[in-house]
Design an enzyme around this catalytic site. Structure first.
Site, PDB file in Angstrom:
ATOM      1  N   ALA A  69       0.873  -1.175   0.000  1.00  0.00           N
ATOM      2  CA  ALA A  69       0.000   0.000   0.000  1.00  0.00           C
ATOM      3  C   ALA A  69       0.908   1.223   0.000  1.00  0.00           C
ATOM      4  O   ALA A  69       2.065   1.154   0.443  1.00  0.00           O
ATOM      5  CB  ALA A  69      -0.883  -0.022   1.232  1.00  0.00           C
ATOM      6  N   GLY A 114       0.791  -4.975   0.893  1.00  0.00           N
ATOM      7  CA  GLY A 114      -0.431  -5.046   0.087  1.00  0.00           C
ATOM      8  C   GLY A 114      -0.241  -5.781  -1.230  1.00  0.00           C
ATOM      9  O   GLY A 114      -1.203  -6.305  -1.791  1.00  0.00           O
ATOM     10  N   GLU A 137       4.931  -5.022   7.222  1.00  0.00           N
ATOM     11  CA  GLU A 137       4.137  -3.992   7.904  1.00  0.00           C
ATOM     12  C   GLU A 137       4.566  -3.734   9.345  1.00  0.00           C
ATOM     13  O   GLU A 137       4.586  -2.578   9.781  1.00  0.00           O
ATOM     14  CB  GLU A 137       2.645  -4.364   7.890  1.00  0.00           C
ATOM     15  CG  GLU A 137       1.956  -4.115   6.553  1.00  0.00           C
ATOM     16  CD  GLU A 137       1.973  -5.310   5.626  1.00  0.00           C
ATOM     17  OE1 GLU A 137       2.823  -6.212   5.813  1.00  0.00           O
ATOM     18  OE2 GLU A 137       1.137  -5.353   4.708  1.00  0.00           O
TER      19      GLU A 137
HETATM   20  N1  CAA Z   1       4.596   3.156  -0.869  1.00  0.00           N
HETATM   21  C1  CAA Z   1       4.965   4.309  -1.416  1.00  0.00           C
HETATM   22  N2  CAA Z   1       6.081   4.437  -2.164  1.00  0.00           N
HETATM   23  C2  CAA Z   1       6.829   3.340  -2.353  1.00  0.00           C
HETATM   24  C3  CAA Z   1       6.484   2.098  -1.803  1.00  0.00           C
HETATM   25  C4  CAA Z   1       5.303   2.025  -1.022  1.00  0.00           C
HETATM   26  N3  CAA Z   1       4.879   0.885  -0.507  1.00  0.00           N
HETATM   27  N4  CAA Z   1       7.438   1.204  -2.159  1.00  0.00           N
HETATM   28  C5  CAA Z   1       8.316   1.862  -2.901  1.00  0.00           C
HETATM   29  N5  CAA Z   1       7.966   3.159  -3.029  1.00  0.00           N
HETATM   30  C6  CAA Z   1       8.665   4.217  -3.755  1.00  0.00           C
HETATM   31  C7  CAA Z   1       9.899   4.688  -3.013  1.00  0.00           C
HETATM   32  O1  CAA Z   1       9.565   5.630  -2.014  1.00  0.00           O
HETATM   33  C8  CAA Z   1      10.709   5.283  -4.148  1.00  0.00           C
HETATM   34  O2  CAA Z   1      10.176   6.550  -4.442  1.00  0.00           O
HETATM   35  P1  CAA Z   1      11.175   7.780  -4.809  1.00  0.00           P
HETATM   36  O3  CAA Z   1      11.889   7.322  -6.055  1.00  0.00           O
HETATM   37  O4  CAA Z   1      10.239   8.918  -5.039  1.00  0.00           O
HETATM   38  O5  CAA Z   1      12.090   7.925  -3.642  1.00  0.00           O
HETATM   39  C9  CAA Z   1      10.380   4.377  -5.335  1.00  0.00           C
HETATM   40  O6  CAA Z   1       9.174   3.697  -4.986  1.00  0.00           O
HETATM   41  C10 CAA Z   1      11.445   3.335  -5.596  1.00  0.00           C
HETATM   42  O7  CAA Z   1      11.660   2.649  -4.379  1.00  0.00           O
HETATM   43  P2  CAA Z   1      13.137   2.402  -3.759  1.00  0.00           P
HETATM   44  O8  CAA Z   1      14.042   3.491  -4.139  1.00  0.00           O
HETATM   45  O9  CAA Z   1      12.965   2.122  -2.303  1.00  0.00           O
HETATM   46  O10 CAA Z   1      13.532   1.087  -4.570  1.00  0.00           O
HETATM   47  P3  CAA Z   1      14.537  -0.055  -4.098  1.00  0.00           P
HETATM   48  O11 CAA Z   1      14.700  -0.942  -5.283  1.00  0.00           O
HETATM   49  O12 CAA Z   1      15.732   0.505  -3.446  1.00  0.00           O
HETATM   50  O13 CAA Z   1      13.731  -0.871  -2.955  1.00  0.00           O
HETATM   51  C11 CAA Z   1      11.808  -1.975  -2.024  1.00  0.00           C
HETATM   52  C12 CAA Z   1      12.603  -1.600  -3.296  1.00  0.00           C
HETATM   53  C13 CAA Z   1      12.632  -2.967  -1.192  1.00  0.00           C
HETATM   54  C14 CAA Z   1      10.521  -2.634  -2.493  1.00  0.00           C
HETATM   55  C15 CAA Z   1      11.523  -0.713  -1.193  1.00  0.00           C
HETATM   56  O14 CAA Z   1      10.963   0.281  -2.044  1.00  0.00           O
HETATM   57  C16 CAA Z   1      10.551  -0.924  -0.075  1.00  0.00           C
HETATM   58  O15 CAA Z   1      10.918  -1.459   0.957  1.00  0.00           O
HETATM   59  N6  CAA Z   1       9.266  -0.528  -0.235  1.00  0.00           N
HETATM   60  C17 CAA Z   1       8.270  -0.588   0.784  1.00  0.00           C
HETATM   61  C18 CAA Z   1       7.786  -2.007   0.965  1.00  0.00           C
HETATM   62  C19 CAA Z   1       6.781  -2.067   2.097  1.00  0.00           C
HETATM   63  O16 CAA Z   1       7.088  -1.793   3.225  1.00  0.00           O
HETATM   64  N7  CAA Z   1       5.527  -2.460   1.764  1.00  0.00           N
HETATM   65  C20 CAA Z   1       4.458  -2.545   2.709  1.00  0.00           C
HETATM   66  C21 CAA Z   1       3.684  -1.271   2.725  1.00  0.00           C
HETATM   67  S1  CAA Z   1       2.514  -1.232   4.035  1.00  0.00           S
HETATM   68  C22 CAA Z   1       1.161  -2.066   3.477  1.00  0.00           C
HETATM   69  O17 CAA Z   1       1.169  -2.630   2.410  1.00  0.00           O
HETATM   70  C23 CAA Z   1       0.020  -2.013   4.415  1.00  0.00           C
HETATM   71  C24 CAA Z   1      -1.144  -2.872   4.139  1.00  0.00           C
HETATM   72  O18 CAA Z   1      -1.115  -4.087   4.201  1.00  0.00           O
HETATM   73  C25 CAA Z   1      -2.419  -2.242   3.895  1.00  0.00           C
END
Ligand code: CAA
Length: 263
Positions: A69, A114, A137
């Site tokens: 998400a 998500g 999460e």
């Molecule tokens: N939400 C918003 N933006 C996100 C995102 C997310 N879940 N995942 C990645 N992005 C964005 C980053 O902020 C980044 O944006 P900018 O270029 O503007 O800085 C862009 O996507 C590229 O991401 P990274 O630079 O971090 O890419 P990476 O290859 O270095 O890492 C990754 C990839 C390991 C997937 C890392 O992006 C990451 O850890 N993302 C978050 C994963 C996460 O925690 N997901 C769970 C979200 S909570 C949820 O889902 C709740 C629910 O159940 C309802």
């Protein structure tokens, strides 16, 4: 390709009996926001209204299936807003789970939070070797919010689900295959083709029978076995009202091949 529709974050195309929804929000690794959920609802209505559809594929552009998400949308939510966001996402995912036709998640990269939950509400998961799975999460101070606490234990067992959710660990595609989180692994290059091969195989079967089997499995998993058996028997009997059952069995007896009409 018989039809193509482009929303802001989703591309939807249909070829023969197979529709595909491709999530197209690469700047945020296809993270899911409220607008995308609204678009999903519109896309699912399109899929439901096309009687020709027999299988739906969900996939993402570039290196991510869905990275979760959208954290930037969630960061300042209060309790009430978070409840509404969780409910909305879970409703859309439940709609996918209950869609009348089978849904294949074609997982081309990150399936986190998500994104893993989206994969979980699909009927079948095919992943490329570069895919990564996890529920990170708790590392953000929240629980999973789109039903992973309910679907993951049902798929991989309570112990493994608890381990993954409590530690927030990210696992690779091979481990996801080993624990039963995905059905099949392919190379990144072959993912689309392998997904289509499976979709085509499903689309060639009698569609009403496939849809009845989906309903029987879904309903049966939520009830006791006696009720589940009764549910199956009713679907089994219903198939005998169809032209496809008559044609399918007659063709077998005559050693002929049949094409199912979905009637
Ligand atoms: N939400 C918003 N933006 C996100 C995102 C997310 N879940 N995942 C990645 N992005 C964005 C980053 O902020 C980044 O944006 P900018 O270029 O503007 O800085 C862009 O996507 C590229 O991401 P990274 O630079 O971090 O890419 P990476 O290859 O270095 O890492 C990754 C990839 C390991 C997937 C890392 O992006 C990451 O850890 N993302 C978050 C994963 C996460 O925690 N997901 C769970 C979200 S909570 C949820 O889902 C709740 C629910 O159940 C309802």
């Amino acid at each position: 390709m018989t039809s193509y529709k482009k929303f802001k974050f989703l591309n939807i195309y249909t070829e023969g009996h197979i529709s595909t929804i491709k999530i197209n929000h690469p700047k945020a690794l296809n993270a899911l926001n409220t607008k995308i959920f609204h678009e999903f609802n519109r896309a699912l209505t399109m899929v439901e209204n096309d009687n020709n559809n027999r299988v739906l594929i969900i996939t993402g552009v570039d290196k991510s299936f869905v990275a979760g998400a959208d954290i930037s949308e969630m960061v300042n939510l209060n309790q009430e807003q978070a409840k509404a966001f969780g409910e909305f996402g879970s409703e859309v995912f439940r709609r996918i789970e209950l869609l009348h036709i089978p849904v294949i998640a074609s997982i081309n990269g990150f399936a986190l939070g998500g994104g893993c939950e989206l994969a979980l509400c699909c009927d079948i998961r095919i992943a490329s070797q570069n895919a990564k799975f996890g529920l990170p999460e708790v590392g953000l101070g929240i629980t999973p919010g789109f039903s992973a606490t309910q679907r993951l234990p049902r798929l991989v067992g309570t112990g493994k689900a608890k381990e993954l959710i409590y530690t927030g660990s990210i696992i690779d595609a091979q481990e996801a295959l080993d624990i039963g989180l995905v059905n099949k692994l392919t190379t990144r290059e072959e993912l689309e083709e392998e997904t289509l091969i499976m979709a085509q195989k499903i689309a060639e079967q009698a569609p009403i029978a496939v849809q009845c089997a989906k309903k029987a499995i879904n309903s049966g998993m939520d009830t006791d076995i006696e009720s589940g058996i009764e549910i199956e028997t009713n679907h089994f009997a219903h198939c005998f009202t169809t032209k496809d059952q008559k044609n399918g069995m007659q063709a077998f007896l005559k050693r002929e091949k049949t094409t199912f009409e979905g009637k």
